[in-house]
Scaffold this motif. Structure first.
Motif, PDB file in Angstrom:
ATOM      1  N   MET A   1     -11.007 -14.696  56.593  1.00  0.00           N
ATOM      2  CA  MET A   1     -11.440 -13.863  57.706  1.00  0.00           C
ATOM      3  C   MET A   1     -12.209 -12.641  57.220  1.00  0.00           C
ATOM      4  O   MET A   1     -13.296 -12.318  57.719  1.00  0.00           O
ATOM      5  CB  MET A   1     -10.217 -13.464  58.533  1.00  0.00           C
ATOM      6  CG  MET A   1     -10.499 -12.526  59.696  1.00  0.00           C
ATOM      7  SD  MET A   1     -10.299 -10.776  59.235  1.00  0.00           S
ATOM      8  CE  MET A   1      -8.540 -10.681  58.892  1.00  0.00           C
ATOM      9  N   LEU A   2     -11.689 -11.955  56.203  1.00  0.00           N
ATOM     10  CA  LEU A   2     -12.337 -10.748  55.697  1.00  0.00           C
ATOM     11  C   LEU A   2     -13.647 -11.055  54.983  1.00  0.00           C
ATOM     12  O   LEU A   2     -14.650 -10.363  55.163  1.00  0.00           O
ATOM     13  CB  LEU A   2     -11.382 -10.012  54.757  1.00  0.00           C
ATOM     14  CG  LEU A   2     -10.155  -9.374  55.423  1.00  0.00           C
ATOM     15  CD1 LEU A   2      -9.137  -8.951  54.370  1.00  0.00           C
ATOM     16  CD2 LEU A   2     -10.583  -8.163  56.255  1.00  0.00           C
ATOM     17  N   CYS A   3     -13.647 -12.119  54.174  1.00  0.00           N
ATOM     18  CA  CYS A   3     -14.869 -12.465  53.432  1.00  0.00           C
ATOM     19  C   CYS A   3     -15.994 -12.911  54.370  1.00  0.00           C
ATOM     20  O   CYS A   3     -17.169 -12.674  54.091  1.00  0.00           O
ATOM     21  CB  CYS A   3     -14.574 -13.572  52.417  1.00  0.00           C
ATOM     22  SG  CYS A   3     -13.615 -13.013  50.991  1.00  0.00           S
TER      23      CYS A   3
ATOM     24  N   THR B   1     -17.397  -6.462  47.343  1.00  0.00           N
ATOM     25  CA  THR B   1     -16.180  -6.336  48.158  1.00  0.00           C
ATOM     26  C   THR B   1     -15.521  -7.693  48.358  1.00  0.00           C
ATOM     27  O   THR B   1     -14.296  -7.830  48.287  1.00  0.00           O
ATOM     28  CB  THR B   1     -16.508  -5.708  49.521  1.00  0.00           C
ATOM     29  OG1 THR B   1     -17.086  -4.419  49.319  1.00  0.00           O
ATOM     30  CG2 THR B   1     -15.254  -5.567  50.372  1.00  0.00           C
ATOM     31  N   LYS B   2     -16.333  -8.720  48.587  1.00  0.00           N
ATOM     32  CA  LYS B   2     -15.798 -10.073  48.751  1.00  0.00           C
ATOM     33  C   LYS B   2     -15.064 -10.522  47.494  1.00  0.00           C
ATOM     34  O   LYS B   2     -13.971 -11.096  47.564  1.00  0.00           O
ATOM     35  CB  LYS B   2     -16.928 -11.058  49.065  1.00  0.00           C
ATOM     36  CG  LYS B   2     -17.547 -10.892  50.438  1.00  0.00           C
ATOM     37  CD  LYS B   2     -18.604 -11.972  50.679  1.00  0.00           C
ATOM     38  CE  LYS B   2     -19.214 -11.824  52.063  1.00  0.00           C
ATOM     39  NZ  LYS B   2     -20.222 -12.902  52.326  1.00  0.00           N
ATOM     40  N   HIS B   3     -15.650 -10.243  46.339  1.00  0.00           N
ATOM     41  CA  HIS B   3     -15.016 -10.624  45.073  1.00  0.00           C
ATOM     42  C   HIS B   3     -13.672  -9.909  44.890  1.00  0.00           C
ATOM     43  O   HIS B   3     -12.695 -10.509  44.419  1.00  0.00           O
ATOM     44  CB  HIS B   3     -15.937 -10.299  43.903  1.00  0.00           C
ATOM     45  CG  HIS B   3     -17.132 -11.201  43.837  1.00  0.00           C
ATOM     46  ND1 HIS B   3     -18.220 -10.947  43.018  1.00  0.00           N
ATOM     47  CD2 HIS B   3     -17.427 -12.354  44.482  1.00  0.00           C
ATOM     48  CE1 HIS B   3     -19.119 -11.899  43.162  1.00  0.00           C
ATOM     49  NE2 HIS B   3     -18.666 -12.762  44.052  1.00  0.00           N
TER      50      HIS B   3
ATOM     51  N   ALA C   1      -7.758  -9.943  44.825  1.00  0.00           N
ATOM     52  CA  ALA C   1      -6.492  -9.381  45.306  1.00  0.00           C
ATOM     53  C   ALA C   1      -5.614 -10.461  45.927  1.00  0.00           C
ATOM     54  O   ALA C   1      -4.400 -10.517  45.686  1.00  0.00           O
ATOM     55  CB  ALA C   1      -6.768  -8.275  46.325  1.00  0.00           C
ATOM     56  N   ALA C   2      -6.218 -11.349  46.723  1.00  0.00           N
ATOM     57  CA  ALA C   2      -5.456 -12.433  47.356  1.00  0.00           C
ATOM     58  C   ALA C   2      -4.859 -13.364  46.304  1.00  0.00           C
ATOM     59  O   ALA C   2      -3.699 -13.783  46.403  1.00  0.00           O
ATOM     60  CB  ALA C   2      -6.355 -13.211  48.310  1.00  0.00           C
ATOM     61  N   ALA C   3      -5.650 -13.683  45.273  1.00  0.00           N
ATOM     62  CA  ALA C   3      -5.165 -14.572  44.206  1.00  0.00           C
ATOM     63  C   ALA C   3      -4.003 -13.940  43.445  1.00  0.00           C
ATOM     64  O   ALA C   3      -3.013 -14.607  43.133  1.00  0.00           O
ATOM     65  CB  ALA C   3      -6.311 -14.906  43.251  1.00  0.00           C
ATOM     66  N   MET C   4      -4.107 -12.655  43.158  1.00  0.00           N
ATOM     67  CA  MET C   4      -3.069 -11.968  42.386  1.00  0.00           C
ATOM     68  C   MET C   4      -1.750 -11.897  43.158  1.00  0.00           C
ATOM     69  O   MET C   4      -0.692 -12.266  42.634  1.00  0.00           O
ATOM     70  CB  MET C   4      -3.536 -10.554  42.025  1.00  0.00           C
ATOM     71  CG  MET C   4      -2.487  -9.744  41.269  1.00  0.00           C
ATOM     72  SD  MET C   4      -3.091  -8.117  40.756  1.00  0.00           S
ATOM     73  CE  MET C   4      -3.364  -7.318  42.345  1.00  0.00           C
ATOM     74  N   TYR C   5      -1.816 -11.451  44.420  1.00  0.00           N
ATOM     75  CA  TYR C   5      -0.573 -11.262  45.170  1.00  0.00           C
ATOM     76  C   TYR C   5       0.000 -12.582  45.678  1.00  0.00           C
ATOM     77  O   TYR C   5       1.221 -12.700  45.840  1.00  0.00           O
ATOM     78  CB  TYR C   5      -0.804 -10.288  46.325  1.00  0.00           C
ATOM     79  CG  TYR C   5      -0.892  -8.854  45.853  1.00  0.00           C
ATOM     80  CD1 TYR C   5       0.246  -8.177  45.417  1.00  0.00           C
ATOM     81  CD2 TYR C   5      -2.116  -8.189  45.812  1.00  0.00           C
ATOM     82  CE1 TYR C   5       0.168  -6.864  44.967  1.00  0.00           C
ATOM     83  CE2 TYR C   5      -2.211  -6.876  45.364  1.00  0.00           C
ATOM     84  CZ  TYR C   5      -1.056  -6.213  44.947  1.00  0.00           C
ATOM     85  OH  TYR C   5      -1.135  -4.918  44.484  1.00  0.00           O
TER      86      TYR C   5
ATOM     87  N   LEU D   1      -6.969  -1.650  51.767  1.00  0.00           N
ATOM     88  CA  LEU D   1      -7.325  -0.403  52.453  1.00  0.00           C
ATOM     89  C   LEU D   1      -7.963   0.639  51.525  1.00  0.00           C
ATOM     90  O   LEU D   1      -8.606   1.576  51.992  1.00  0.00           O
ATOM     91  CB  LEU D   1      -6.080   0.195  53.108  1.00  0.00           C
ATOM     92  CG  LEU D   1      -5.503  -0.609  54.296  1.00  0.00           C
ATOM     93  CD1 LEU D   1      -4.192   0.032  54.772  1.00  0.00           C
ATOM     94  CD2 LEU D   1      -6.504  -0.706  55.431  1.00  0.00           C
ATOM     95  N   THR D   2      -7.816   0.436  50.207  1.00  0.00           N
ATOM     96  CA  THR D   2      -8.396   1.389  49.259  1.00  0.00           C
ATOM     97  C   THR D   2      -9.890   1.164  49.050  1.00  0.00           C
ATOM     98  O   THR D   2     -10.593   2.068  48.577  1.00  0.00           O
ATOM     99  CB  THR D   2      -7.679   1.316  47.894  1.00  0.00           C
ATOM    100  OG1 THR D   2      -7.883   0.016  47.323  1.00  0.00           O
ATOM    101  CG2 THR D   2      -6.203   1.592  48.041  1.00  0.00           C
ATOM    102  N   PHE D   3     -10.379  -0.039  49.379  1.00  0.00           N
ATOM    103  CA  PHE D   3     -11.828  -0.276  49.154  1.00  0.00           C
ATOM    104  C   PHE D   3     -12.555  -0.891  50.346  1.00  0.00           C
ATOM    105  O   PHE D   3     -13.765  -1.124  50.276  1.00  0.00           O
ATOM    106  CB  PHE D   3     -12.043  -1.143  47.900  1.00  0.00           C
ATOM    107  CG  PHE D   3     -11.433  -2.516  47.952  1.00  0.00           C
ATOM    108  CD1 PHE D   3     -12.099  -3.574  48.570  1.00  0.00           C
ATOM    109  CD2 PHE D   3     -10.216  -2.764  47.348  1.00  0.00           C
ATOM    110  CE1 PHE D   3     -11.546  -4.840  48.600  1.00  0.00           C
ATOM    111  CE2 PHE D   3      -9.648  -4.041  47.364  1.00  0.00           C
ATOM    112  CZ  PHE D   3     -10.318  -5.086  47.988  1.00  0.00           C
ATOM    113  N   ILE D   4     -11.851  -1.193  51.435  1.00  0.00           N
ATOM    114  CA  ILE D   4     -12.528  -1.668  52.644  1.00  0.00           C
ATOM    115  C   ILE D   4     -12.495  -0.544  53.676  1.00  0.00           C
ATOM    116  O   ILE D   4     -11.452   0.005  53.988  1.00  0.00           O
ATOM    117  CB  ILE D   4     -11.834  -2.911  53.245  1.00  0.00           C
ATOM    118  CG1 ILE D   4     -11.924  -4.098  52.287  1.00  0.00           C
ATOM    119  CG2 ILE D   4     -12.487  -3.295  54.561  1.00  0.00           C
ATOM    120  CD1 ILE D   4     -11.241  -5.345  52.787  1.00  0.00           C
TER     121      ILE D   4
END
Length: 320
Positions: free
Chosen positions: A273-275, A283-285, A290-294, A316-319
């Motif tokens: 949704m965000l990408c 930002t997409k990268h 972040a999704a892969a890590m968490y 929220l820190t970069f979007i």
């Protein structure tokens, strides 16, 4: 729901499962949405272990006078099938005082012949590593009278000692053509027409069997997806100028989890949704990373909400 009424079938996989359980312990695994449970149940029915008409029941297993575990199960003389969930520390009682007793003896058929019992445990990852180690001992010790069949969507959470006792059969999601054919068959039997192209619905849901069938049914009846609406609200919150964004997002996360939307699905849908709405490639990268890590960390914890919240806090820190 059509996803419950019409079972997705793959005769090749079903035959493999039926042949394997006659001679070895088996772990059937794969990603969420591949229809593992349906394949196993069809194989059990075809090979005479568990007729498909056998009803599920909630059996109360009492640990103490104050603790009762409601276990979803069905059984007959040859086979017992159990669906695991989060029982916390009580799962050790379930293993030592229930499954242990079932695995220690042969069964006697209607023809008065001695046979091997089959114990099927779905979602084996809900057992702790320590309990899985004990289960591996049971599998080795009682192999002369009992076969085990386990299912999981998370092999990373299965103990190596248990993996070593099992033949591992990976079941992939169906390809888009196979699932499209299945859904089109459902539409013909229901005498309905989808407003959207079925192939596009399947592609949008990444060949997830249940989600694709449910999405098609909602499209046919003109029902708006509450799941999509929840993710739209998350996007609006992220882009808003609210002070306490994470609290508003947390409420939506809890709503999704309570409605049986897995943590992995929340990560996946949020990422897509965000990408799809971001124009900045960098930002997409960062969203994907972040999704892969968490999502990976999610599989090593008992409470997915912590990692979901951490994911959105980072976003929220970069979007903006």
């Amino acid at each position: 729901m059509w996803s419950h009424k019409y079972t997705y079938r793959d005769p090749v996989i079903e035959r493999k499962i039926g042949a394997l359980v006659q001679c070895v312990h088996v772990l059937v695994h794969g990603c969420d949405g591949n229809g593992i449970m349906s394949f196993v149940q069809t194989a059990l029915d075809k090979n005479g272990y568990m007729p498909s008409v056998t009803e599920w029941s909630h059996e109360d297993v009492s640990e103490t006078s104050k603790t009762t575990l409601g276990v979803m199960t069905r059984s007959n003389n040859r086979c017992i099938e159990i669906v695991m969930k989060d029982y916390g520390s009580n799962e050790r009682y379930l293993l030592r005082n229930w499954i242990k007793k079932m695995s220690e003896s042969f069964v006697i058929s209607n023809q008065v012949t001695i046979g091997i019992k089959l114990i099927v445990i779905h979602n084996i990852e809900w057992f702790s590593k320590e309990s899985q180690n004990i289960l591996a001992i049971f599998a080795e010790k009682h192999a002369h009278c009992t076969r085990y069949l386990f299912t999981t969507n998370h092999t990373s959470l299965v103990n190596r000692s248990l993996l070593s006792q099992c033949y591992q059969l990976r079941v992939p999601r169906p390809d888009q053509g196979q699932l499209t054919t299945h859904i089109e068959t459902i539409l013909r039997q229901e005498n309905r027409v989808s407003k959207r192209t079925v192939f596009d619905i399947v592609a949008e849901n990444e060949s997830h069997v249940e989600n694709a069938v449910d999405a098609t049914q909602m499209d046919v009846f003109g029902v708006e997806s509450t799941l999509d609406r929840a993710f739209d609200e998350i996007y609006i919150i992220i882009k808003s100028k609210k002070v306490n964004k994470i609290k508003a997002i947390r409420d939506l996360i809890y709503t999704l989890l309570v409605n049986n939307i897995s943590g992995t699905m929340i990560f996946t849908k949020s990422m897509h949704m965000l990408c799809s709405r971001e124009t900045n490639v960098n930002t997409k990268h960062r969203i994907i990373a972040a999704a892969a890590m968490y999502e990976q960390r999610l599989h090593s914890c008992e409470r997915p909400v912590y990692h979901l919240e951490a994911f959105f806090v980072l976003l929220l820190t970069f979007i903006s």
